[in-house]
Design an enzyme around this catalytic site. Structure first.
Site, PDB file in Angstrom:
ATOM      1  CD  GLU B  49      36.527  39.942  49.380  1.00  0.00           C
ATOM      2  OE1 GLU B  49      37.725  39.611  49.326  1.00  0.00           O
ATOM      3  OE2 GLU B  49      35.731  39.744  48.464  1.00  0.00           O
ATOM      4  CG  ASP B  60      46.664  34.847  49.558  1.00  0.00           C
ATOM      5  OD1 ASP B  60      45.896  35.493  48.817  1.00  0.00           O
ATOM      6  OD2 ASP B  60      46.297  34.293  50.606  1.00  0.00           O
TER       7      ASP B  60
END
Ligand SMILES: Cc1ncc(COP(=O)(O)O)c(C=O)c1O
Lengths: 411, 266
Positions: B49, B60
């Site tokens: 990824e 995040d």
């Protein structure tokens, strides 16, 4: 794209929360879908519940202090020599700014949902201060996210938040201003949405937050409408409503009740933060034609580069220092119901000087932006034009900046 | 058309282990180095990824934020990211690559142009953090037309009814977020609870490959072994940050972390 009459603007979004088919929406991580849906259901139910409305009105009246004054600025009007200049002194509200309306409603909703903690973002510190006041009033724990740069420049409000028992969490990422505070607050909510309620400090964020905030600040125009009729017998034939625009909560609330009037009778002028005169940076996405993009869960005009990175803003006014703008205002701009322009740091400071020289009114740097444009345009307007400026914040929080930029005698 | 992501899951299953997925930010800490990292971990990893860094990431945690800001500061642009992937694919053309990021960057680039670029560069899947279902329906079907998997996300807050609908619209791989957290949070629920939720999803459609992500580290990876795949992101980003701090080589250090992760799920 069309603005409909007879339907509140907050309800003119489509099923997915887009106004005009493209502004707003819910660009959120999967985790937030459920808490957002829960909040939507709760809000949609309670806004039709008479008991809830009564409760809100009781707090607005007895605790927030309603109505805030509507006054004529006689000396300023004489000095300018054009339109009649009036002000809606929203800074009369408990805490000193319009942010109290949204904060109160969010705390009432949080109580109903059984949450014990509420988190929120703040730039100028008003949204945080008001949330800390309301949280204290309703027995909720309160966490406020604030950019480290804003903590430094808005100390009086930081002290107030702490005094009310809120935890103020400094945000060091990015430009360390409002945009980063909102991001961090949303991140905190992602991780804690099972126990914590979130209040977004303006008409920004996922669609439900835009709607709740707009619904809450509309108190301002409800009061103003009555006050105008009391004063003039009817809504004036030439009415112009000036308001500063950061995220857009005060301006939306100041205009909402007048939405269905023809703009020739009742014009809306939104004033964004143009930043320092000698800087390319600004916080005026509508004025300077920023492209549509996604910020904090909503599609809106936003300062960004070609890669879609959000650009840093610059403004003397922490409350306006935000790269995006409410989807509601994008909608009002594209349907041409409202007109948007910008004032620079220097113009706002100068307006502050002029207003405080002639009147017993101390608008903070945010509404000083609106005063700047209102004063400039009033010169050219007829004497039967009623100009109203929303003085939505008090300058106490800005004393440090004002002293530095204008000297001690202006504080 | 055939997607190598499916093969990666098949291979891992045939070896009786979960697929290992790593997340690194493109351009962290530089364009060159992030490519070197991908090349060095490639043989230990089943699916890579690769994050396209955004400067207002609402999902995040601090580790990935640090990596993202570092990459942006070092000048990474979307086209550089496609270049990194293209170069990587020259080195290992069968290794599946998933691009992961926030919708605004795709929106600004233009959905169609973005997908064309993905195809040319060899991207096999996409995760768009802030484009949930049903908002992602149109984009997901565009992906499908180009044989790129659009990877739906599921969370512990996803209701049962919603789970069913999302799974129905999903492609072969689904990402299950282990807990209420941004990336990089400490695992605050037991692996038992995570696997319980995982089973619930699996029961709805056992053919889908479900990967678990968020909070997976060297410490926790073994306990989640029974999943179809496991994603490690923040622990790797953190290793890059620490290596830079200690003036060590991030490439070797990241390789070592990945190697240890892989050994734990053998
Ligand atoms: C006094 C004042 N006015 C205006 C604003 C700008 O926000 P909005 O545009 O949502 O009213 C702020 C925000 O902090 C503020 O404190």
């Amino acid at each position: 794209m069309k603005l409909k009459k007879g339907i509140p603007v907050i309800d003119q979004g489509d099923k997915l929360g887009f106004w005009g088919g493209k502004f707003g929406g819910n660009f959120v991580p999967e985790t937030l879908k459920k808490p957002i849906e829960d909040l939507e259901i709760l809000f949609n139910k309670l806004r039709k519940d008479k008991n809830f409305i009564n409760e809100r009105d009781r707090y607005f009246k007895n605790w927030v202090g309603s109505p805030t004054r509507f006054i004529k600025l006689e000396n300023l009007t004489k000095h300018v020599g054009g339109a009649q200049i009036w002000s809606k002194v929203v800074s009369d509200a408990n805490g000193g700014a319009h942010k109290i309306y949204n904060a109160t409603v969010h705390c009432l909703l949080a109580k109903r949902s059984g949450k014990k903690v509420i988190c929120g973002d703040t730039g100028a510190g008003y949204a945080g201060k008001m949330l800390s006041m309301a949280a204290k009033k309703f027995g909720l724990k309160c966490k406020i996210f604030m950019g480290a740069k804003d903590i430094q420049r808005q100390q009086p409000n930081v002290r107030a938040m702490k005094k009310n028992g809120a935890e103020v969490i400094p945000v060091y990422s990015g430009s360390q201003t409002l945009v980063d505070a909102v991001s961090e607050c949303m991140r905190y909510w992602v991780a804690n949405c099972d126990k914590v309620a979130m209040c977004v400090g303006s008409t920004v964020g996922p669609a439900i937050f835009v709607r709740i905030c707009g619904w809450s600040t509309s108190q301002i125009s409800r009061e103003l409408k009555t006050q105008l009729i009391d004063e003039f017998g009817s809504i004036p034939k030439k009415l112009k409503l000036y308001n500063c625009v950061g995220g857009g909560s005060s301006s939306f609330g100041f205009w909402n009740e007048f939405m269905d009037y023809d703009k020739k009778q009742c014009e809306f002028i939104g004033v964004e933060a143009g930043g320092p005169a000698n800087s390319k940076k600004h916080a005026a996405p509508l004025t300077y034609g920023s492209k549509i993009g996604i910020l904090h869960g909503a599609a809106q005009y936003v300062n960004q580069n070609t890669d879609g990175q959000i650009e840093e803003t610059e403004s003397i006014s922490a409350g306006l220092d935000y790269p995006g703008i409410s989807p509601l205002h994008c909608f009002l701009k594209d349907t041409k119901r409202a007109r948007y322009t910008a004032a620079s740091d220097e113009e706002a400071l100068n307006a502050y000087k002029v207003v405080t020289k002639f009147e017993k009114l101390r608008p903070s740097l945010e509404p000083s932006h609106a005063f700047s444009v209102a004063i400039a345009e009033s010169k050219r307007l007829s004497k039967d034009t009623i100009v109203v400026v929303n003085s939505c914040g008090d300058a106490y929080k800005d004393r440090g900046i004002i002293e530095r930029r204008l000297g001690k005698k202006y504080v | 058309m055939f997607n190598p992501i499916s093969l990666a899951f098949k291979k891992a299953a045939s070896e009786n282990r979960p697929a290992l997925l790593t997340y690194t930010v493109a351009g962290d800490s530089s364009k060159k180095q992030s490519l070197e990292i991908l090349k060095s971990i490639s043989k230990k990893v089943d699916i890579l990824e690769i994050g396209f860094p955004h400067n207002t990431p609402v999902a995040d945690g601090s580790q990935i934020q640090t990596s993202s800001y570092r990459a942006i500061k070092n000048g990474i642009k979307i086209n550089d990211i496609f270049k990194i992937i293209k170069d990587f694919k020259k080195f290992d053309k069968n290794k599946p690559v998933i691009l992961m990021g926030y919708y605004n960057m795709i929106f600004q680039y233009g959905e169609n142009k973005f997908l064309r670029k993905c195809k040319i560069s060899g991207v096999n899947g996409l995760i768009v953090v802030d484009l949930p279902w049903p908002e992602n329906k149109k984009f997901a079907s565009k992906c499908k037309k180009r044989s790129i998997f659009f990877i739906q996300l599921l969370s512990p807050t996803t209701t049962k009814n919603r789970l069913k609908k999302i799974i129905k619209d999903s492609h072969e791989m689904i990402y299950f977020i282990s807990m209420l957290s941004t990336t990089g949070g400490k695992l605050k629920v037991s692996s038992k609870e995570i696997l319980y939720n995982y089973d619930k999803i699996k029961k709805i459609n056992s053919k889908k490959n479900i990967v678990i992500g968020f909070g997976i580290t060297e410490k926790t990876i073994k306990s989640l072994k029974k999943a179809d795949g496991l994603v490690v992101g923040s622990a790797i980003c953190k290793e890059i940050t620490n290596s830079i701090k200690k003036r060590q080589n991030p490439v070797t250090n990241v390789y070592n972390v990945v190697n240890r992760l892989r050994n734990k799920i053998k």
